[in-house]
Design a protein around this motif. Structure first.
Motif, PDB file in Angstrom:
ATOM      1  N   ALA A 149       1.071  -1.121  -0.020  1.00 44.63           N
ATOM      2  CA  ALA A 149       0.055  -0.218  -0.163  1.00 44.63           C
ATOM      3  C   ALA A 149       0.669   0.972  -0.233  1.00 44.63           C
TER       4      ALA A 149
ATOM      5  N   GLU B  58      -6.785  -2.647  -2.865  1.00 45.85           N
ATOM      6  CA  GLU B  58      -5.890  -2.704  -4.069  1.00 45.85           C
ATOM      7  C   GLU B  58      -4.788  -4.238  -4.077  1.00 45.85           C
TER       8      GLU B  58
ATOM      9  N   TYR C 145      -3.581   2.068 -11.533  1.00 44.56           N
ATOM     10  CA  TYR C 145      -4.219   0.526 -10.329  1.00 44.56           C
ATOM     11  C   TYR C 145      -3.139  -0.329 -10.641  1.00 44.56           C
TER      12      TYR C 145
ATOM     13  N   SER D  52      -5.533   2.593  -1.118  1.00 41.95           N
ATOM     14  CA  SER D  52      -4.104   1.459  -1.500  1.00 41.95           C
ATOM     15  C   SER D  52      -4.286  -0.719  -0.715  1.00 41.95           C
TER      16      SER D  52
ATOM     17  N   ASN E  90     -10.235   6.615  -6.337  1.00 43.28           N
ATOM     18  CA  ASN E  90      -9.368   6.476  -7.006  1.00 43.28           C
ATOM     19  C   ASN E  90      -9.108   7.902  -7.643  1.00 43.28           C
TER      20      ASN E  90
ATOM     21  N   LEU F 269       1.745   1.897  -3.704  1.00 39.40           N
ATOM     22  CA  LEU F 269       0.938   3.102  -4.505  1.00 39.40           C
ATOM     23  C   LEU F 269       1.393   3.778  -3.920  1.00 39.40           C
ATOM     24  N   THR F 270       0.473   4.341  -3.126  1.00 38.91           N
ATOM     25  CA  THR F 270       0.625   5.850  -2.617  1.00 38.91           C
ATOM     26  C   THR F 270       1.610   6.564  -2.751  1.00 38.91           C
TER      27      THR F 270
ATOM     28  N   LYS G  24      -3.201   7.728  -4.451  1.00 40.01           N
ATOM     29  CA  LYS G  24      -4.968   7.555  -3.939  1.00 40.01           C
ATOM     30  C   LYS G  24      -4.034   6.980  -2.892  1.00 40.01           C
TER      31      LYS G  24
ATOM     32  N   SER H  64       5.798  -0.046  -8.123  1.00 39.60           N
ATOM     33  CA  SER H  64       5.262  -1.257  -8.173  1.00 39.60           C
ATOM     34  C   SER H  64       5.454  -2.788  -9.055  1.00 39.60           C
TER      35      SER H  64
END
Length: 458
Positions: free
Chosen positions: A66, A83, A136, A80, A261, A69-70, A75, A166
């Protein structure tokens, strides 16, 4: 474009990554090709065991996943985490259902063609290339990778250049679960190198989620090389509210549909079409709820809207709004970028859009909602279908006859009734028109990258 993590909350460069050179790309393709030959000899039970183990590893590392992702696309942290969990769920779904989805299917008319038995069998193609977007960074990849690997294929990932951490994280995830070395490999390359990878004889198919121009380029190359392609190219989804709808529920869901998102979702409701009898009340509720959203650092708990993922994305969104306002549109709330570091844009509702405004036909990739008033369902369908996109749609009505009419009338890959479009592992996902072709998820998604072999027995 450099392969780099740039924090969209601050605009600061976090880390830049050296692209893979030709020798490294060759090594990774060769690994994937060798793994494909090994993987197709394994059983569904063995692959399911490995997939479950990889899902467990991903879920156990939820905080780190997470965070990445953030950090990379901005997001809110809670989204996150969601997801990461959704990705693990998708992996387990295919682990548990792949064998059933790809089981031999008897053909009932065998005797009519002089056979004692006839059936179809699904077999893997080999190496499949995925060209994936940044919005995503885990889920878009997993919804390709989980079915592909469970079918016995191997995967190569060309991820968006602004989410390299990612991409690197996913590079080893499946091997952690036990899949053979090379079953899934990330390629740190630019978009210019994609054509050569598609053309490589060891690569058997390609899937892309991204922009329409990128989809056209990938489809052209795949067509020239006579290789299977699946494309998901975004949309400008209508969210239709009829006079019989529950307005409070519709407005609450509309806000989530438009801003989840940070509004950067292909399947988000973007154009909100409202019956004239309830237009004033719905627009008031909608604008109030949008204005109440908290914009800020996505790592802060309680923040609803973080930054857009890229400066260019924020600037493009601002241009669409500014163009509409210059042509006479009315801003009900928002309408500008706040004065702060990073690539933020206010949650915005805009109506009275003239036909020549770019926002009428182009996709707004951010927290900007456009409102349209209609007099009857025929006008609603005309407005809904007037864009070149056809990904998904939503209809709010408590009239069964209206519901049936819209399900038939809307040009889209999906219709959600009294809800918002969401991608689920259990449901087919994809669009028509300029939103692409082919389907992901559910049984049809795992079958896209298989050879449907017909077997006839005397």
């Amino acid at each position: 474009m450099a392969i780099a993590t740039i924090n969209p909350t601050t605009g600061e460069l976090v880390q830049e990554f050296e692209p893979h050179d030709a020798a490294e790309v060759e090594r990774r393709i060769a690994e994937a090709d060798e793994a494909a030959r090994a993987l197709r000899r394994t059983t569904y039970a063995q692959r399911a065991q490995w997939m479950h183990a990889a899902a467990d590893a991903l879920e156990a590392d939820i905080d780190e996943g997470a965070r990445i992702l953030t950090l990379e696309m901005g997001k809110p942290l809670a989204q996150s985490r969601a997801e990461v969990l959704k990705s693990a769920k998708g992996m387990r779904y295919y682990a548990d259902n792949a064998e059933r989805f790809l089981a031999d299917e008897p053909l009932p008319d065998a005797s009519a063609v002089g056979a004692s038995q006839a059936f179809t069998r699904y077999q893997p193609l080999g190496v499949v290339l995925a060209v994936m977007p940044w919005n995503y960074p885990f889920w878009q990849v997993i919804r390709f990778a989980a079915p592909a690997l469970m079918a016995g294929n191997t995967g190569l990932l060309k991820h968006a250049s602004n989410v390299p951490q990612s991409a690197i994280y996913l590079d080893t995830l499946f091997e952690e679960g036990g899949f053979p070395t090379g079953s899934f490999r990330t390629l740190l390359i630019g978009s210019r190198e994609v054509e050569a990878v598609i053309a490589d004889r060891r690569v058997k198919a390609v899937t892309l989620t991204g922009s329409e121009p990128a989809g056209r380029a990938v489809a052209a190359t795949a067509g020239r090389e006579i290789k299977k392609a699946v494309l998901e190219l975004g949309g400008s989804d209508p969210f239709i509210v009829m006079s019989s709808a529950d307005l409070e529920a519709a407005a609450t869901t509309a806000v989530k549909a438009r801003t989840s998102n940070n509004g950067q979702s292909c399947i988000a409701g973007k154009r909100f079409l409202v019956h004239t009898d309830v237009y004033d009340e719905f627009s008031r509720l909608f604008a109030e709820k949008m204005a109440a959203l908290r914009v800020g650092d996505p790592f802060d708990e309680g923040v609803d809207i973080g930054p857009l993922a890229t400066r260019s994305g924020r600037d493009d969104l601002a241009e669409l709004v500014d163009d509409a306002v210059a042509r006479g549109a009315r801003v009900l709330t928002g309408g500008k970028a706040p004065e702060r570091p990073g690539w933020f844009y206010e949650p915005t509702v805009i109506d009275q859009l003239p036909d020549d405004a770019r926002l009428v036909l182009e996709e707004a990739f951010g927290p900007v909602a456009s409102l349209y008033r209609f007099a009857d369902r025929e006008e609603a369908a005309r407005i809904a279908n007037q864009t070149t996109f056809g990904l998904s749609s939503a209809v709010w009505t408590n009239d069964p006859e209206e519901e049936a009419w819209f399900i038939q009338a809307l040009d889209a890959g999906a219709v959600f009734v009294n809800g918002m479009t969401v991608s689920y592992p259990e449901l087919p996902f994809g669009g028509i028109k300029d939103s692409g072709f082919g389907r992901e998820l559910a049984a049809v998604g795992i079958r896209e990258f298989t050879n449907l072999k017909t077997v006839w027995k005397a």
